[in-house]
Design an enzyme around this catalytic site. Structure first.
Site: not given
Lengths: 255, 255
Positions: B52, B54, B113, B200
Site C-alpha cells: 500500500r 503512500d 524498492y 524512506r
C-alpha cells in the site's frame, strides 16, 4: 563590463516550442534570454545554442553562450538564472567563464544524442513524453547491424529534413549504437554535427529494421539514393535527448 | 463465472493520494477498481495490492489481485483496463490468471524498492517529482557502509512510522545497496516485507551519513534505541519506486 559565459542547461522539451524563438509560442531561447537580461541591467541578451533542438526534444547537456554585464561569480549567476527561469522546465546546471571569442555553436567539436524507445503493449506512464512507445518487440541486433552502415562519412540527404539549412549534406557519423537498457532500447548517436532531423530520421529507419520490414543491408542503398523518401519516417521528438556537447578544452571543468 | 487475476501495474505517484482509497482524493485503488467494475458487469471489484504505497510514491512493479467475471483473454483484459484507466497515470503492464486462493499481498515472498537521489545545485527538471533533490554531494561509500548495518533481522521500531499497523516491528532486510548510477544515487532495498515508511526512514538516515553528520557505525545504536526519534527524518516520497514483488511461482511468465 561585458563577460562571455557558457551555460550548461537541461530542459524538458514538452514545455517548449523548441530551442529557437517563435512569435506565438514559448521557446527555451526566450526563457533564457529573458532571465539573462535580468543580469544585464535589463538589456536584451542574445543566447547562442550548440544545437537548435526541435519542439518536444529534451536536453540534459545543451550548451549556450552569451554576454552579460554581471560581476558575480559563475555559481551566483547560475543560481540567479535558475531563480529567473522559474517555473519553466529549464535549469542552468553550470556556468563557466569563457574567452570573448568562444561560441557554444562554432567552438563545438562534437555532439551526442540519446534516443529512447520503450517496447510494450501497455501505454507509457512514468516514461510518457520521454520515450517513443512502440507496442511490439524490436530486433535490437538487426537495428544495431543496420546502424553500423550509417557510421562514417556519407551524404545524409536521405536522412535530412526538407527544411534543413546546412550548406552540405555531408556528415561524419562517429557512433550509432543500439543498446538494450533494462526494459528500454537506447540509441546513442555521436558526430561533430548533425543535419536537421538526422537523428530522428535515422531512428525511424532503424525501427523499420527492428520491425523486420527492412533488411539491415538496405541502409547502404538508402544512403546512396540521396532521397528523403527512400528512408523511414521521422521518429517522434519525445524519445530524443541532447546529451552532450564536446569542446577542447571543456569550459565545464566539473564534468 | 468469477476468475481471479493478477495485474502487474505501473503508476506515477504524483497523480494519486497513494494506493489506498480515500474519501476526498483520487487513489490508484479507486481508479483500478472502477476500471475492473467495467469488466465485472458493472459490479464493484475489490483490488488487493502487494504494497500500500503512500501518496507520491511511484510504482513500476506493483501487483494487484482481484476477481472479475470477464471471459476474455489476459491480453484483452489488460487492453480493456488500460482503456478504462485513462487518462490517469496508471497502466496495467500485464494480466495473469491465478488460482482462486492466490493473493497479491499474502502470496508475496519478496518486495523490492528503488530510491533515487539527485545531488546537484540546479533545481531538477527532467527528474522533477521523480527523485530527491539534495544540493550537496553525499559520501556514497559511507552511506553504503552504514546501510550494511541495517541488513539482517532486526527490530526496526526506529525506522517505523507512528501510524504503522504491523503487529511486529521485526523484519529481515535482505539487501540495502547504495550505488552510483550516472549522476544519481540509487538505493536498492529488498525484503520479504517492509514496515510503513521503513524505506524512506532508512534513506533519510543514510542521507545524514552521506552529509557527514553521522558516522556509519551509529546505525547499530539507532536500531538498538528502538525509538523513531533516534533515526533521521523521512525522505520525500518523490524518489521512491516500488519496483518488484516476488512470487513462487511468478504468475507473470514474461518477466
Amino acid at each position: 563590463m561585458k563577460r562571455r559565459v557558457a551555460l550548461l542547461i537541461e530542459y524538458d522539451g514538452a514545455g517548449f516550442s523548441g530551442w529557437q524563438r517563435q512569435t506565438h509560442e514559448i521557446s527555451v531561447q526566450q526563457v533564457l534570454e529573458e532571465a539573462c537580461a535580468k543580469l544585464n541591467d535589463g538589456a536584451h541578451v542574445t543566447c547562442t545554442a550548440a544545437g537548435r533542438t526541435d519542439s518536444g526534444v529534451h536536453a540534459y547537456g545543451q550548451v549556450v553562450s552569451c554576454d552579460i554585464s554581471s560581476a558575480h561569480s559563475p555559481a551566483t549567476i547560475r543560481n540567479a538564472l535558475n531563480y529567473h527561469t522559474r517555473p519553466h522546465p529549464v535549469a542552468v546546471r553550470e556556468v563557466a567563464e569563457v574567452e570573448a571569442d568562444w561560441n557554444a555553436r562554432f567552438s563545438a567539436i562534437g555532439r551526442a544524442y540519446r534516443y529512447v524507445i520503450c517496447t510494450r503493449q501497455a501505454r507509457l506512464v512514468l516514461d510518457r513524453g520521454r520515450a517513443w512507445h512502440v507496442s511490439r518487440k524490436l530486433d535490437i541486433a538487426a537495428m544495431h547491424e543496420a546502424a553500423q552502415h550509417l557510421v562514417g562519412r556519407h551524404d545524409f540527404t536521405s536522412f535530412r529534413a526538407a527544411s534543413c539549412q546546412a550548406k552540405s549534406p555531408m556528415r561524419t557519423l562517429d557512433r550509432l549504437d543500439v543498446l538494450q537498457d533494462g526494459a528500454q532500447i537506447e540509441i546513442i548517436a555521436e558526430a561533430r554535427s548533425f543535419l536537421h532531423h538526422q537523428v530522428r530520421n535515422m531512428v525511424g529507419t532503424l525501427k523499420l529494421v527492428g520491425d523486420g520490414k527492412m533488411q539491415p543491408a538496405r541502409i547502404a542503398d538508402i544512403i546512396a539514393a540521396r532521397n528523403r523518401s527512400a528512408a523511414g519516417p521521422t521518429a517522434p521528438a519525445d524519445g530524443l535527448y541532447f546529451t552532450r556537447v564536446v569542446y577542447d578544452p571543456d569550459p565545464f571543468s566539473f564534468r
